[in-house]
Design an enzyme around this catalytic site. Structure first.
Site, PDB file in Angstrom:
ATOM      1  N   GLY A 211      -2.350   3.802  -4.320  1.00 38.94           N
ATOM      2  CA  GLY A 211      -2.873   4.642  -5.394  1.00 38.94           C
ATOM      3  C   GLY A 211      -4.331   5.016  -5.254  1.00 38.94           C
TER       4      GLY A 211
ATOM      5  N   GLY B 109      -4.365   7.129   1.955  1.00 36.83           N
ATOM      6  CA  GLY B 109      -4.358   8.542   1.584  1.00 36.83           C
ATOM      7  C   GLY B 109      -5.640   8.969   0.899  1.00 36.83           C
ATOM      8  CG  PHE B 110      -7.158   8.155  -2.343  1.00 34.91           C
ATOM      9  CD1 PHE B 110      -7.669   9.069  -3.257  1.00 34.91           C
ATOM     10  CD2 PHE B 110      -5.823   7.788  -2.457  1.00 34.91           C
ATOM     11  CE1 PHE B 110      -6.877   9.607  -4.261  1.00 34.91           C
ATOM     12  CE2 PHE B 110      -5.012   8.324  -3.456  1.00 34.91           C
ATOM     13  CZ  PHE B 110      -5.548   9.239  -4.353  1.00 34.91           C
TER      14      PHE B 110
ATOM     15  CB  CYS C  73      -7.074  -0.629   2.876  1.00 35.71           C
ATOM     16  SG  CYS C  73      -6.130   0.905   2.986  1.00 35.71           S
ATOM     17  CG  LEU C  74      -7.374  -0.060  -3.540  1.00 34.74           C
ATOM     18  CD1 LEU C  74      -7.745   1.393  -3.811  1.00 34.74           C
ATOM     19  CD2 LEU C  74      -6.091  -0.428  -4.302  1.00 34.74           C
TER      20      LEU C  74
ATOM     21  CD  GLU D 146      -3.981  -6.286   7.641  1.00 29.08           C
ATOM     22  OE1 GLU D 146      -3.202  -5.401   7.241  1.00 29.08           O
ATOM     23  OE2 GLU D 146      -5.215  -6.128   7.663  1.00 29.08           O
TER      24      GLU D 146
ATOM     25  CB  SER E 119      -0.935   0.015   1.211  1.00 31.76           C
ATOM     26  OG  SER E 119      -1.890  -1.011   1.128  1.00 31.76           O
TER      27      SER E 119
ATOM     28  CG  ASN F 267      -0.639   2.609   4.445  1.00 36.03           C
ATOM     29  OD1 ASN F 267      -0.524   3.774   4.072  1.00 36.03           O
ATOM     30  ND2 ASN F 267      -0.134   1.602   3.763  1.00 36.03           N
TER      31      ASN F 267
ATOM     32  CG  HIS G  88      -4.406  -2.276   7.118  1.00 41.94           C
ATOM     33  ND1 HIS G  88      -4.186  -3.114   6.050  1.00 41.94           N
ATOM     34  CD2 HIS G  88      -4.354  -1.020   6.623  1.00 41.94           C
ATOM     35  CE1 HIS G  88      -3.993  -2.393   4.945  1.00 41.94           C
ATOM     36  NE2 HIS G  88      -4.095  -1.126   5.274  1.00 41.94           N
TER      37      HIS G  88
END
Length: 371
Positions: A231, A301-302, A257-258, A345, A51, A299, A343
């Site tokens: 990204g 940034g979006f 996350c993403l 995990e 990430s 973690n 996260h």
């Protein structure tokens, strides 16, 4: 000793601001988006987390390298950050089960790192002015050239990076005789996610980021997983379409996350680039269903749009960040689908969020019974 005569280095931000330091070992120039992580431990996991691909990592902990490295503490097959910025780099390490120094680990992975930077001032600047592109360099004789080179680096907003870190071919993880089978889409998956699934009697087949629903469903899995990754999520149109197909068929789906952002986009919720993101191991989150607080590792940034989430009749917001009220979790009201922005995990001490894997298992179990 060599660290007493190290080469001068700089951190150059996109707005022209310069911070000074010294090279840890390798010399040269590295580019990326500058960001910071507030964790006191876990530097090896951070550096190998897919990430973080394409980012220059600033560690707020003053001492990095003091407990060395261990092969069991990697989250992928190599370092994924673009470069490292620290205050004090420890060439000497002390830990009973350490296998080597961080210096050797960085050399092996050919990573540029600089130390002796005023990281408190740098982090304060990022918090005030936002994450931005930057470079670190020992080639400081021509600052104007460095500025021109930096200006040519693409912005993280709109940048698709999952393809850079995803597996090229499908692979398996876990026990083939396990009770459950899961198809996981690798957008930058961490090894500890796979470990957490495997220890819950799950056999995982990991697919490249651009795998179709047909490919993922061919081996008749009990559930589907969308991983973390780097990204901007919005360019991942094929992944969003794959998520839509899984949701339409009401198959058990879990995203982290993403993957969480992809599920939101599949439901018409927009995403946005945060001012400086969440990166650390003690982010406070409230579970809106149970009312309990969770200390989480994050973690990203979006983030996804809260107003659109609350207005969407198909979604329920399940988790909220207590520092800035951003959306940390969602679930679909009439589909077997949920996701979190953080996260579960990553248990750096607190294990408050690991129940989410058990929730995924429960969802698959219920789906099996209803068939």
């Amino acid at each position: 000793m060599k660290y007493q005569s190290r080469k001068k280095a700089i951190v150059l931000l996109a707005d022209g601001t310069i911070f000074y330091g010294k090279a840890v070992g390798k010399e040269g120039t590295a580019f990326g988006e500058v960001c910071f992580n507030t964790g006191m431990t876990g530097y090896q996991e951070i550096f190998t987390d897919p990430s973080y691909y394409g980012q220059l990592m600033v560690t707020t902990n003053a001492h990095i390298g003091n407990y060395g490295t261990n092969e069991d503490e990697v989250e992928s097959d190599s370092i994924k950050i673009a470069g490292l910025i620290v205050k004090n780099f420890s060439y000497v390490y002390s830990r009973e089960n350490a296998e080597g120094s961080l210096e050797t680990f960085l050399e092996k992975n050919n990573l540029l790192a600089i130390s002796d930077v005023d990281t408190r001032a740098l982090v304060s600047y990022i918090r005030e002015n936002g994450a931005m592109n930057a470079l670190i360099s020992t080639e400081i004789d021509d600052i104007d050239k460095l500025k021109k080179d930096l200006a040519a680096v693409p912005d993280m907003n709109g940048l698709e990076l999952a393809s850079k870190v995803s597996t090229k071919e499908p692979y398996f993880f876990g026990n083939p005789e396990a009770k459950y089978k899961v198809s996981a889409l690798d957008l930058g998956i961490k090894k500890n996610i796979l470990r957490n699934l495997a220890k819950r009697d799950v056999y995982v087949k990991v697919f490249p980021y651009d795998a179709s629903f047909e490919e993922m469903s061919e081996w008749n899995p009990d559930g589907y997983f969308l991983s973390n990754g780097p990204g901007d999520p919005e360019p991942l149109k094929q992944v969003i379409d794959t998520a839509k197909e899984i949701i339409a068929k009401d198959l058990p789906l879990f995203g982290i996350c993403l993957g969480h952002q992809i599920i939101a986009l599949a439901n018409g919720i927009s995403t946005f680039k945060m001012h400086h993101g969440h990166r650390g191991i003690n982010h406070p989150v409230k579970n809106l269903i149970t009312g309990k607080g969770e200390i989480t590792s994050q973690n990203h940034g979006f983030s996804i749009n809260r107003e659109e989430t609350e207005e969407n009749p198909e979604l329920e917001m399940t988790h909220l960040h207590l520092n800035d009220d951003t959306v940390m979790g969602i679930k679909m009201k009439n589909k077997n689908c949920f996701s979190v922005q953080y996260h579960p995990e990553a248990g750096p001490g607190p294990n408050d969020a690991v129940y989410l894997f058990d929730q995924f298992i429960d969802n698959m179990s219920a789906a099996k019974v209803s068939v």
